[in-house]
Design a protein around this motif. Structure first.
Motif, PDB file in Angstrom:
ATOM      1  N   ALA A 216       0.834  -1.202   0.000  1.00 28.65           N
ATOM      2  CA  ALA A 216       0.000   0.000   0.000  1.00 28.65           C
ATOM      3  C   ALA A 216       0.870   1.253   0.000  1.00 28.65           C
ATOM      4  CB  ALA A 216      -0.941  -0.003   1.199  1.00 28.65           C
ATOM      5  N   GLN A 220       0.917   4.041  -2.950  1.00 33.80           N
ATOM      6  CA  GLN A 220       0.532   5.422  -2.632  1.00 33.80           C
ATOM      7  C   GLN A 220       1.657   6.388  -2.976  1.00 33.80           C
ATOM      8  OE1 GLN A 220      -0.462   5.164   1.516  1.00 33.80           O
ATOM      9  NE2 GLN A 220      -2.230   3.846   1.143  1.00 33.80           N
ATOM     10  N   TRP A 223       1.732   6.968  -6.717  1.00 33.06           N
ATOM     11  CA  TRP A 223       0.631   7.827  -7.182  1.00 33.06           C
ATOM     12  C   TRP A 223       0.880   9.282  -6.787  1.00 33.06           C
ATOM     13  CZ3 TRP A 223      -2.883  11.270  -5.257  1.00 33.06           C
ATOM     14  CH2 TRP A 223      -3.935  11.629  -6.119  1.00 33.06           C
ATOM     15  N   VAL A 244      -8.088   6.418  -5.162  1.00 34.50           N
ATOM     16  CA  VAL A 244      -8.087   5.110  -4.497  1.00 34.50           C
ATOM     17  C   VAL A 244      -8.258   3.989  -5.518  1.00 34.50           C
ATOM     18  CG1 VAL A 244      -9.427   3.612  -2.972  1.00 34.50           C
ATOM     19  CG2 VAL A 244      -8.820   5.922  -2.248  1.00 34.50           C
ATOM     20  N   ILE A 247      -4.975   3.597  -7.467  1.00 35.62           N
ATOM     21  CA  ILE A 247      -3.890   3.042  -6.651  1.00 35.62           C
ATOM     22  C   ILE A 247      -4.122   1.562  -6.366  1.00 35.62           C
ATOM     23  CG2 ILE A 247      -2.750   3.148  -4.401  1.00 35.62           C
ATOM     24  CD1 ILE A 247      -3.451   6.169  -4.383  1.00 35.62           C
ATOM     25  N   SER A 248      -5.336   1.201  -5.959  1.00 37.81           N
ATOM     26  CA  SER A 248      -5.587  -0.177  -5.537  1.00 37.81           C
ATOM     27  C   SER A 248      -5.717  -1.146  -6.700  1.00 37.81           C
ATOM     28  CB  SER A 248      -6.849  -0.237  -4.660  1.00 37.81           C
ATOM     29  OG  SER A 248      -7.990   0.181  -5.383  1.00 37.81           O
ATOM     30  N   GLU A 252      -0.959  -0.713  -7.343  1.00 29.89           N
ATOM     31  CA  GLU A 252      -0.555  -1.728  -6.367  1.00 29.89           C
ATOM     32  C   GLU A 252      -0.573  -3.121  -6.975  1.00 29.89           C
ATOM     33  OE1 GLU A 252      -2.159  -3.676  -2.230  1.00 29.89           O
ATOM     34  OE2 GLU A 252      -2.281  -1.498  -2.431  1.00 29.89           O
ATOM     35  N   SER A 308      -6.019  -4.113   0.373  1.00 32.72           N
ATOM     36  CA  SER A 308      -5.535  -2.957  -0.373  1.00 32.72           C
ATOM     37  C   SER A 308      -6.529  -1.802  -0.259  1.00 32.72           C
ATOM     38  CB  SER A 308      -5.328  -3.329  -1.845  1.00 32.72           C
ATOM     39  OG  SER A 308      -5.179  -2.185  -2.646  1.00 32.72           O
ATOM     40  N   HIS A 311      -6.510  -0.223   3.233  1.00 34.44           N
ATOM     41  CA  HIS A 311      -5.329   0.592   3.528  1.00 34.44           C
ATOM     42  C   HIS A 311      -5.426   1.974   2.876  1.00 34.44           C
ATOM     43  CE1 HIS A 311      -2.892  -2.121   5.838  1.00 34.44           C
ATOM     44  NE2 HIS A 311      -2.991  -3.073   4.934  1.00 34.44           N
ATOM     45  N   HIS A 312      -5.940   2.021   1.652  1.00 32.42           N
ATOM     46  CA  HIS A 312      -5.976   3.295   0.939  1.00 32.42           C
ATOM     47  C   HIS A 312      -7.082   4.211   1.470  1.00 32.42           C
ATOM     48  CE1 HIS A 312      -2.955   1.500  -1.430  1.00 32.42           C
ATOM     49  NE2 HIS A 312      -3.757   0.697  -2.090  1.00 32.42           N
ATOM     50  N   ARG A 315      -5.878   5.642   4.640  1.00 30.26           N
ATOM     51  CA  ARG A 315      -4.940   6.747   4.411  1.00 30.26           C
ATOM     52  C   ARG A 315      -5.715   8.063   4.196  1.00 30.26           C
ATOM     53  NH1 ARG A 315       0.385   7.544   2.129  1.00 30.26           N
ATOM     54  NH2 ARG A 315       0.729   9.801   2.326  1.00 30.26           N
TER      55      ARG A 315
END
Length: 444
Positions: A216, A220, A223, A244, A247-248, A252, A308, A311-312, A315
């Motif tokens: 993660a 992040q 990105w 998100v 990223i996910s 990732e 995943s 976690h995002h 954040r």
């Protein structure tokens, strides 16, 4: 429905093709198949960019009395049913000749002459694959397969063709569906050396899948660097949901696949080469072990996806200074997040329960049990949810939170735009948290 061949057969067809067209099917492409009133319609639409390329056969104006209509009839092979169909591609260069107001080009070409049943009961965001063969097969130069978005084959196709979260359509060269030579050659060289030196066991032990937290953080960081942001404060990001999702689902996962390739190929090499017989004998005798390797890989991917997403979103909460607790157990339940915390449930009108689901299906229904405890928001990056499911969520006082691009998408692409109980991540943070419940945000 979208019944289709398994990936092994699809892969064979892909390798026999010189070009592949893939489209994420919209409602206009499929709704006719489930509606008896649309019996006259029978097909999907080809985007202008693809229609004007050299992928499909060239259209001509075959009727002198209607020179604005261009079409072509050609044979198509449908592997799911083994049918050979005479298909038609038609383009009306003007909507209504003679009507100046409506004399404008149409930017999609209609493809008809398809098996209706293969387009029935499809989930949103299902895929259409069309292959242009190197050599004629079953009397046709083109094959067509419809793949339901909830199938394993759809997931494989998204991986193999590297379809990112905002994919709509595109053409692909099968010859280029190979990992970059530098990465692949390096791994081949390392494995070959380890086998030669009889250090394959040590090589395998050195390969580890990064922890969810590490993955993660790496995704992040990439990105943020690519988009020139200092943090993931949702009040500062113009589209936190899209961030998100990108990223996910894309960044990732790409990092994860690189690590997965190293460990799984080493495990398979050990199975094939370190048994008591030749590689074929070891393969047959050790097939159950091989099956376990790939089953483990599939299960790890699925569990990674959920972690995943968590976690995002976490954040976003942290960088936005939003009071929250994660994975707190109460009354036999464990929602992903409670804002501001579990003690506020049933006692604080500002309390929010946020549940995360990368894919929904029927699992969201358990959330209805938490309705008396606080406002319920279900966040997802799934673009395959039906209108019927959204209606049922509304009856259970559940708000769906989706990336901005999915909410903005035309109704023919997702069902979200027409529903008030579907909001974007940006609306969730700006309105539901900051405007309606300002006490949830810690002061600077």
């Amino acid at each position: 429905m979208g019944f289709h061949p398994e990936w092994s057969e699809i892969s064979t067809l892909v390798n026999e093709s010189k070009s592949i067209f893939i489209k994420k099917l919209s409602r206009n492409d499929t709704s006719w198949a489930d509606d008896p009133k649309n019996g006259h319609q029978n097909g999907f639409f080809i985007p202008r960019a693809t229609a004007e390329s050299d992928f499909f056969p060239v259209l001509t104006s075959s009727n002198p009395e209607k020179p604005h209509i261009f079409d072509i009839k050609y044979p198509t092979f449908w592997p799911a049913s083994g049918e050979l169909k005479t298909s038609t591609i038609k383009h009306f260069s003007k909507r209504h000749p003679g009507d100046i107001e409506k004399e404008r080009p149409r930017y999609e070409w209609q493809h008809t002459g398809v098996p209706r049943e293969q387009f029935q009961s499809l989930n949103p965001a299902s895929l259409l694959l069309v292959g242009k063969l190197k050599e004629t097969k079953a009397g046709a130069e083109y094959w067509v397969i419809v793949v339901d978005s909830v199938s394993e084959e759809a997931e494989i196709i998204e991986t193999v063709f590297k379809l990112e979260s905002d994919f709509h359509f595109g053409t692909f060269d099968p010859a280029l569906l190979i990992e970059p030579a530098s990465d692949t050659d390096l791994l081949i060289a390392e494995l070959t050396q380890a086998i030669h030196d009889r250090t394959l066991e040590q090589f395998i032990k050195q390969q580890t899948l990064p922890s969810p937290e590490l993955l993660a953080g790496q995704a992040q960081a990439k990105w943020l660097a690519d988009n020139k942001f200092d943090d993931m404060n949702p009040f500062s990001l113009p589209e936190p949901g899209n961030a998100v999702m990108r990223i996910s689902r894309d960044i990732e996962y790409s990092i994860y696949k690189q690590a997965e390739l190293r460990i799984r190929t080493a495990q398979v090499a050990k199975l094939l080469l370190h048994g008591v017989g030749d590689p074929v004998t070891n393969l047959v005798r050790g097939f159950s072990e091989l099956d376990s390797i790939f089953l483990s890989a599939a299960q790890t991917r699925k569990s990674r996806a959920g972690l995943s997403f968590e976690h995002h979103v976490g954040r976003l909460f942290r960088d936005g200074r939003i009071r929250h607790e994660a994975q707190v157990v109460f009354g036999g339940r464990r929602p992903d997040f409670v804002l501001p915390g579990v003690k506020a449930l049933n006692t604080n009108g500002d309390a929010i329960i946020v549940s995360l689901k990368t894919t929904l299906r029927e699992r969201w229904k358990q959330l209805a049990l938490e309705k008396p405890l606080g406002a319920i928001f279900l966040a997802t990056v799934d673009d395959r949810i039906s209108g019927e499911a959204i209606d049922e969520m509304e009856r259970n006082s559940i708000h769906l939170v989706v990336p901005e691009s999915l909410k903005k998408a035309k109704e023919k692409e997702t069902a979200y735009s027409a529903y008030e109980n579907v909001i974007t991540f940006k609306q969730f943070f700006d309105i539901e948290v900051n405007l309606k419940r300002p006490s949830l945000v810690l002061p600077l």
